[in-house]
Motif scaffolding. Structure first.
Motif, PDB file in Angstrom:
ATOM      1  N   LEU A   1       0.912  -1.294   0.000  1.00  0.00           N
ATOM      2  CA  LEU A   1      -0.061   0.028  -0.005  1.00  0.00           C
ATOM      3  C   LEU A   1       0.904   1.265  -0.060  1.00  0.00           C
ATOM      4  O   LEU A   1       1.774   1.644   0.651  1.00  0.00           O
ATOM      5  N   VAL A   2       0.455   2.149  -0.759  1.00  0.00           N
ATOM      6  CA  VAL A   2       1.283   3.429  -0.808  1.00  0.00           C
ATOM      7  C   VAL A   2       0.874   4.360   0.670  1.00  0.00           C
ATOM      8  O   VAL A   2      -0.125   4.476   0.868  1.00  0.00           O
ATOM      9  N   ARG A   3       2.112   4.751   1.096  1.00  0.00           N
ATOM     10  CA  ARG A   3       1.925   5.332   2.221  1.00  0.00           C
ATOM     11  C   ARG A   3       2.600   6.936   2.153  1.00  0.00           C
ATOM     12  O   ARG A   3       3.464   7.084   1.429  1.00  0.00           O
ATOM     13  N   GLY A   4       1.999   8.032   2.873  1.00  0.00           N
ATOM     14  CA  GLY A   4       2.283   9.285   2.688  1.00  0.00           C
ATOM     15  C   GLY A   4       2.164  10.017   1.120  1.00  0.00           C
ATOM     16  O   GLY A   4       2.612  11.133   1.141  1.00  0.00           O
ATOM     17  N   LYS A   5       1.662   9.480   0.307  1.00  0.00           N
ATOM     18  CA  LYS A   5       1.427   9.892  -1.026  1.00  0.00           C
ATOM     19  C   LYS A   5      -0.187  10.093  -1.624  1.00  0.00           C
ATOM     20  O   LYS A   5      -1.084   9.538  -0.801  1.00  0.00           O
ATOM     21  N   ASP A   6      -0.365  10.759  -2.407  1.00  0.00           N
ATOM     22  CA  ASP A   6      -1.685  10.903  -2.936  1.00  0.00           C
ATOM     23  C   ASP A   6      -1.999   9.557  -3.709  1.00  0.00           C
ATOM     24  O   ASP A   6      -1.449   9.199  -4.549  1.00  0.00           O
ATOM     25  N   ILE A   7      -2.956   8.884  -3.163  1.00  0.00           N
ATOM     26  CA  ILE A   7      -3.153   7.561  -3.801  1.00  0.00           C
ATOM     27  C   ILE A   7      -4.054   7.718  -5.177  1.00  0.00           C
ATOM     28  O   ILE A   7      -4.285   6.771  -5.813  1.00  0.00           O
ATOM     29  N   ARG A   8      -4.613   8.802  -5.435  1.00  0.00           N
ATOM     30  CA  ARG A   8      -5.207   9.219  -6.784  1.00  0.00           C
ATOM     31  C   ARG A   8      -4.017   9.142  -7.840  1.00  0.00           C
ATOM     32  O   ARG A   8      -4.349   9.025  -9.026  1.00  0.00           O
ATOM     33  N   LYS A   9      -2.800   9.576  -7.471  1.00  0.00           N
ATOM     34  CA  LYS A   9      -1.772   9.782  -8.382  1.00  0.00           C
ATOM     35  C   LYS A   9      -0.866   8.732  -8.362  1.00  0.00           C
ATOM     36  O   LYS A   9      -0.489   8.011  -9.591  1.00  0.00           O
ATOM     37  N   PHE A  10      -0.463   8.059  -7.186  1.00  0.00           N
ATOM     38  CA  PHE A  10       0.178   6.942  -7.015  1.00  0.00           C
ATOM     39  C   PHE A  10      -0.414   5.684  -6.960  1.00  0.00           C
ATOM     40  O   PHE A  10      -1.097   5.294  -5.873  1.00  0.00           O
ATOM     41  N   LEU A  11      -0.745   4.964  -8.090  1.00  0.00           N
ATOM     42  CA  LEU A  11      -1.553   3.802  -8.183  1.00  0.00           C
ATOM     43  C   LEU A  11      -0.847   2.546  -8.214  1.00  0.00           C
ATOM     44  O   LEU A  11      -1.186   1.504  -8.333  1.00  0.00           O
ATOM     45  N   ASP A  12       0.494   2.706  -7.991  1.00  0.00           N
ATOM     46  CA  ASP A  12       1.276   1.232  -7.857  1.00  0.00           C
ATOM     47  C   ASP A  12       0.797   0.334  -6.835  1.00  0.00           C
ATOM     48  O   ASP A  12       0.262   0.831  -5.593  1.00  0.00           O
ATOM     49  N   GLY A  13       0.797  -0.972  -7.013  1.00  0.00           N
ATOM     50  CA  GLY A  13       0.513  -1.988  -6.338  1.00  0.00           C
ATOM     51  C   GLY A  13       0.142  -3.198  -6.938  1.00  0.00           C
ATOM     52  O   GLY A  13       0.558  -3.434  -8.125  1.00  0.00           O
ATOM     53  N   ILE A  14      -0.323  -4.265  -6.171  1.00  0.00           N
ATOM     54  CA  ILE A  14      -0.583  -5.734  -6.585  1.00  0.00           C
ATOM     55  C   ILE A  14      -2.013  -5.828  -6.268  1.00  0.00           C
ATOM     56  O   ILE A  14      -2.590  -5.756  -5.266  1.00  0.00           O
ATOM     57  N   TYR A  15      -2.813  -6.048  -7.458  1.00  0.00           N
ATOM     58  CA  TYR A  15      -4.393  -5.872  -7.256  1.00  0.00           C
ATOM     59  C   TYR A  15      -4.773  -7.314  -7.678  1.00  0.00           C
ATOM     60  O   TYR A  15      -4.306  -7.921  -8.697  1.00  0.00           O
ATOM     61  N   VAL A  16      -6.180  -7.804  -7.227  1.00  0.00           N
ATOM     62  CA  VAL A  16      -6.807  -8.804  -7.846  1.00  0.00           C
ATOM     63  C   VAL A  16      -7.329  -8.692  -9.148  1.00  0.00           C
ATOM     64  O   VAL A  16      -8.290  -7.886  -9.234  1.00  0.00           O
ATOM     65  N   SER A  17      -7.209  -9.319 -10.059  1.00  0.00           N
ATOM     66  CA  SER A  17      -7.764  -9.010 -11.382  1.00  0.00           C
ATOM     67  C   SER A  17      -8.841  -9.868 -11.852  1.00  0.00           C
ATOM     68  O   SER A  17      -9.521  -9.652 -12.564  1.00  0.00           O
ATOM     69  N   TRP A  18      -8.820 -11.229 -11.019  1.00  0.00           N
ATOM     70  CA  TRP A  18      -9.583 -12.128 -11.650  1.00  0.00           C
ATOM     71  C   TRP A  18      -9.751 -13.083 -10.607  1.00  0.00           C
ATOM     72  O   TRP A  18      -8.940 -13.587  -9.683  1.00  0.00           O
ATOM     73  N   LYS A  19     -11.287 -13.791 -10.324  1.00  0.00           N
ATOM     74  CA  LYS A  19     -11.631 -14.489  -9.359  1.00  0.00           C
ATOM     75  C   LYS A  19     -12.329 -15.779  -9.767  1.00  0.00           C
ATOM     76  O   LYS A  19     -13.226 -15.412 -10.916  1.00  0.00           O
ATOM     77  N   GLY A  20     -12.226 -17.050  -9.561  1.00  0.00           N
ATOM     78  CA  GLY A  20     -13.001 -18.084 -10.145  1.00  0.00           C
ATOM     79  C   GLY A  20     -12.654 -19.382  -9.547  1.00  0.00           C
ATOM     80  O   GLY A  20     -11.920 -19.314  -8.548  1.00  0.00           O
ATOM     81  N   THR A  21     -12.832 -20.259 -10.263  1.00  0.00           N
ATOM     82  CA  THR A  21     -12.469 -21.711  -9.522  1.00  0.00           C
ATOM     83  C   THR A  21     -11.294 -22.520 -10.421  1.00  0.00           C
ATOM     84  O   THR A  21     -11.071 -21.648 -11.358  1.00  0.00           O
ATOM     85  N   ALA A  22     -10.577 -23.072  -9.830  1.00  0.00           N
ATOM     86  CA  ALA A  22      -9.256 -23.533 -10.371  1.00  0.00           C
ATOM     87  C   ALA A  22      -9.300 -24.274 -11.678  1.00  0.00           C
ATOM     88  O   ALA A  22      -8.159 -24.257 -12.088  1.00  0.00           O
ATOM     89  N   ASP A  23     -10.671 -24.852 -11.837  1.00  0.00           N
ATOM     90  CA  ASP A  23     -10.505 -25.551 -13.136  1.00  0.00           C
ATOM     91  C   ASP A  23     -11.023 -24.651 -14.507  1.00  0.00           C
ATOM     92  O   ASP A  23     -11.028 -24.947 -15.554  1.00  0.00           O
ATOM     93  N   GLU A  24     -10.969 -23.200 -14.278  1.00  0.00           N
ATOM     94  CA  GLU A  24     -11.393 -22.636 -15.425  1.00  0.00           C
ATOM     95  C   GLU A  24     -10.124 -21.717 -15.901  1.00  0.00           C
ATOM     96  O   GLU A  24      -8.844 -21.741 -15.331  1.00  0.00           O
TER      97      GLU A  24
END
Length: 209
Positions: free
Chosen positions: A186-209
């Motif tokens: 998580l970005v600390r001490g900066k404007d999170i609207r400008k600093f969007l760096d991070g690791i995000y969940v992009s997809w959820k589903g079952t393991a066989d998909e």
């Protein structure tokens, strides 16, 4: 002469949430290739992918497995329960349904790296520890331990760049690991609207998909 006054304040209205229901039953259908057993409010689910166990001892509800039309049904019953108790037995049945899905299909979360300038370097060690380096150019190495039962792999860069995949049978455990990885960068001490760096969940589903 006795006169009875039928004034509204003499007959208070009972709110639906304070009224008790004599018997409330919630059910969850169990797949054919899954075996569910209940012992002292501890539910054990066995399927092709493995075994999951969860304790519901904090709730004094009746839980059992019955047979109906050549299939098994998990029942959760509460007597003289309030609206909160009725909602809780629905939640318990949802947990059992998720456990049945976990031991048959499994769960998979995909996470993508987002960065503007400093590329995020992620390494997965042999003892299942996710090491995150160069987040916002920092020298500090962030480490997230992957618990037993969860498999974390790195996607082939030729197929998808900057992606890791979490696979497991326990939905809550998979989502918890994804949350730990996300919260570690998580970005600390900066404007999170400008600093969007991070690791995000992009997809959820079952393991066989």
């Amino acid at each position: 002469v006795i006169i009875f006054s039928l004034q509204p304040h003499r007959f208070p209205h009972h709110h639906p949430s304070t009224m008790r229901k004599i018997e409330a039953i919630e059910e969850a259908v169990i797949p054919k290739d899954v075996r569910v057993s209940v012992r002292r409010r501890v539910v054990t689910v066995v399927g092709p992918r493995g075994t999951l166990k969860r304790s519901f001892r904090e709730r004094l509800y009746t839980m059992n497995v019955i047979r109906r039309n050549h299939s098994q049904v998990f029942q959760c019953i509460v007597y003289f329960g309030r609206q909160k108790d009725i909602a809780t037995i629905k939640t318990i049945c949802s947990h059992v349904t998720n456990m049945c899905t976990g031991v048959t299909k499994g769960y998979k979360y995909k996470m993508r790296f987002a960065y503007a300038h400093f590329p995020i370097n992620v390494n997965i060690t042999d003892d299942q520890v996710v090491e995150i380096r160069n987040f916002l150019g920092e020298k500090y190495v962030r480490r997230v331990k992957i618990p037993e039962g969860i498999t974390c792999t790195r996607t082939d860069p030729a197929k998808q760049k900057d992606e890791i995949v979490l696979v497991g049978n326990d939905l809550e455990l998979v989502s918890t690991v994804a949350a730990r990885i996300h919260q570690s960068v998580l970005v600390r001490g900066k404007d999170i609207r400008k600093f969007l760096d991070g690791i995000y969940v992009s997809w959820k589903g079952t393991a066989d998909e």
